[in-house]
Design a protein around this motif. Sequence first.
Motif, mmCIF file in Angstrom:
data_model
loop_
_atom_site.group_PDB
_atom_site.id
_atom_site.type_symbol
_atom_site.label_atom_id
_atom_site.label_comp_id
_atom_site.label_asym_id
_atom_site.label_seq_id
_atom_site.Cartn_x
_atom_site.Cartn_y
_atom_site.Cartn_z
ATOM 1 N N SER A 1 1.591 17.549 76.717
ATOM 2 C CA SER A 1 0.292 17.300 77.345
ATOM 3 C C SER A 1 -0.071 18.420 78.311
ATOM 4 C CB SER A 1 0.287 15.947 78.060
ATOM 5 O OG SER A 1 1.223 15.919 79.114
ATOM 6 N N ASP A 2 0.942 19.022 78.968
ATOM 7 C CA ASP A 2 0.653 20.140 79.872
ATOM 8 C C ASP A 2 0.046 21.311 79.116
ATOM 9 O OD1 ASP A 2 1.552 18.747 82.038
ATOM 10 O OD2 ASP A 2 3.512 19.726 82.145
ATOM 11 N N ALA A 3 0.624 21.642 77.960
ATOM 12 C CA ALA A 3 0.109 22.754 77.160
ATOM 13 C C ALA A 3 -1.301 22.460 76.665
ATOM 14 C CB ALA A 3 1.041 23.024 75.984
ATOM 15 N N LEU A 4 -1.549 21.209 76.283
ATOM 16 C CA LEU A 4 -2.870 20.815 75.811
ATOM 17 C C LEU A 4 -3.891 20.917 76.940
ATOM 18 C CD1 LEU A 4 -4.463 19.672 73.384
ATOM 19 C CD2 LEU A 4 -3.879 17.382 74.216
ATOM 20 N N LEU A 5 -3.518 20.467 78.128
ATOM 21 C CA LEU A 5 -4.413 20.535 79.278
ATOM 22 C C LEU A 5 -4.708 21.983 79.656
ATOM 23 C CD1 LEU A 5 -5.964 19.132 81.548
ATOM 24 C CD2 LEU A 5 -3.831 19.034 82.869
ATOM 25 N N GLN A 6 -3.685 22.830 79.657
ATOM 26 C CA GLN A 6 -3.892 24.239 79.978
ATOM 27 C C GLN A 6 -4.813 24.903 78.964
ATOM 28 O OE1 GLN A 6 0.027 25.946 80.277
ATOM 29 N NE2 GLN A 6 0.630 24.603 81.967
ATOM 30 N N CYS A 7 -4.643 24.563 77.683
ATOM 31 C CA CYS A 7 -5.497 25.114 76.636
ATOM 32 C C CYS A 7 -6.943 24.685 76.859
ATOM 33 C CB CYS A 7 -5.005 24.661 75.272
ATOM 34 S SG CYS A 7 -5.990 25.264 73.892
ATOM 35 N N ALA A 8 -7.147 23.410 77.188
ATOM 36 C CA ALA A 8 -8.501 22.913 77.445
ATOM 37 C C ALA A 8 -9.132 23.648 78.625
ATOM 38 C CB ALA A 8 -8.456 21.408 77.702
ATOM 39 N N ARG A 9 -8.372 23.856 79.682
ATOM 40 C CA ARG A 9 -8.907 24.541 80.865
ATOM 41 C C ARG A 9 -9.252 25.992 80.568
ATOM 42 N NH1 ARG A 9 -4.752 21.994 85.422
ATOM 43 N NH2 ARG A 9 -5.910 20.040 85.737
ATOM 44 N N ARG A 10 -8.446 26.643 79.721
ATOM 45 C CA ARG A 10 -8.756 28.027 79.352
ATOM 46 C C ARG A 10 -10.101 28.114 78.648
ATOM 47 N NH1 ARG A 10 -3.334 28.281 77.643
ATOM 48 N NH2 ARG A 10 -3.985 28.173 75.447
ATOM 49 N N HIS A 11 -10.471 27.055 77.950
ATOM 50 C CA HIS A 11 -11.735 27.044 77.224
ATOM 51 C C HIS A 11 -12.841 26.346 78.015
ATOM 52 C CE1 HIS A 11 -8.938 27.953 73.925
ATOM 53 N NE2 HIS A 11 -9.976 28.474 73.309
ATOM 54 N N GLY A 12 -12.580 26.052 79.286
ATOM 55 C CA GLY A 12 -13.592 25.417 80.120
ATOM 56 C C GLY A 12 -13.948 24.017 79.672
#
Length: 214
Positions: A1-12
């Motif tokens: 979930s951390d990796a998924l959240l970081q990916c989402a934040r990178r894409h705004g």
Amino acid sequence: SDALLQCARRHGATVTALILALMFCAVRDATPKKRGRVQIQVPVNMRKYYPCKTLRNFSMYCSIRFPLEKIDSPEALIPQIREQLEEGASRRRMSEMMRAASAMVRSLRWIPLAVKQPFARAITGFLGDRVFTTTLSNLGVVKVPEEMAEHVKKMDFSLGGGKLNRVSCAMVTTGNTAVLSITKLTHDPTFEESLNRRLKELGVPFCVTGSEMI
């Protein structure tokens, strides 16, 4: 979930907006049609607008939609999905829908229950499936008591299958594990294969499990 959240934040984006973008692309990959409209239903928790304790779900829904021919890449869709979510799931829009639903219930209050129940089932099963292409219901992060946390590896949340729609998606996160469940009415694996491929391209680690085909 951390990796998924970081990916989402990178894409705004939020995690929900990111998964929606991937789903739109997967629907496009899974259909032979070239034109039409893809519309995904997203339940909205009404308790955040009207704080209360209810035994049953207290939710409405908003819809995110795109013409099939305008679905390009997740990166191109995310800003538009974010705008549609902000508007469609706003307190104003949800309150309008709730008032309309309440008015409809009041207008039907004198009709016998024996008549209303089969009618409601038919409307929900067929009209609802015709209005929406698929559904994404994200419960978000579920917290468990500390004494239980070390024993809980993950949680599953699955939606029931529709009568016409071939796929429904549900998501829940516990600890550092997000589980995306896909309920299907078809053996065609194109939809989930597209999701897998795009998650790999985004660098989000995942594993796949599934039930046996019936």
